[in-house]
Design a protein around this motif. Structure first.
Motif: not given
Length: 99
Positions: A28-54
């Motif tokens: 739902e969030i990916a659709e609301d933002l107009g982005i690909n679902y897989n991008n959002l999942i990948r970004w979440r993973k990077k953010y979780r692993n690297n925090g502010e340096l993601a």
């Protein structure tokens, strides 16, 4: 073939934080933002692993001050080794006896 879309660091961070704080699921969030679902999942993973340096952007890696210092020292060591090798070769050349 379409042009590849790029997103700013701020957009990615905001999207991930929205995903974390929202009651909506990733689709739902990916659709609301107009982005690909897989991008959002990948970004979440990077953010979780690297925090502010993601999200460094343009392939430039953001480093903590400690990691930056280590990188600088490694670069300096590499240059020093190169200079040492050049000097060794010069000594070998000049120490040869003329014929």
């Amino acid at each position: 073939m379409g042009k590849r879309r790029t997103y700013t660091e701020e957009f990615k961070r905001d999207a991930v934080e929205l995903n974390i704080s929202s009651d909506k699921n990733c689709t739902e969030i990916a659709e609301d933002l107009g982005i690909n679902y897989n991008n959002l999942i990948r970004w979440r993973k990077k953010y979780r692993n690297n925090g502010e340096l993601a999200f460094p952007g343009k392939g430039n890696q953001k480093l903590t001050s400690e990691k930056q210092k280590i990188k600088n020292l490694e670069d300096e060591l590499k240059e020093t080794k190169l200079e040492r090798d050049i000097l060794k070769k010069a000594v070998a050349i000049f120490s040869k006896k003329p014929k």
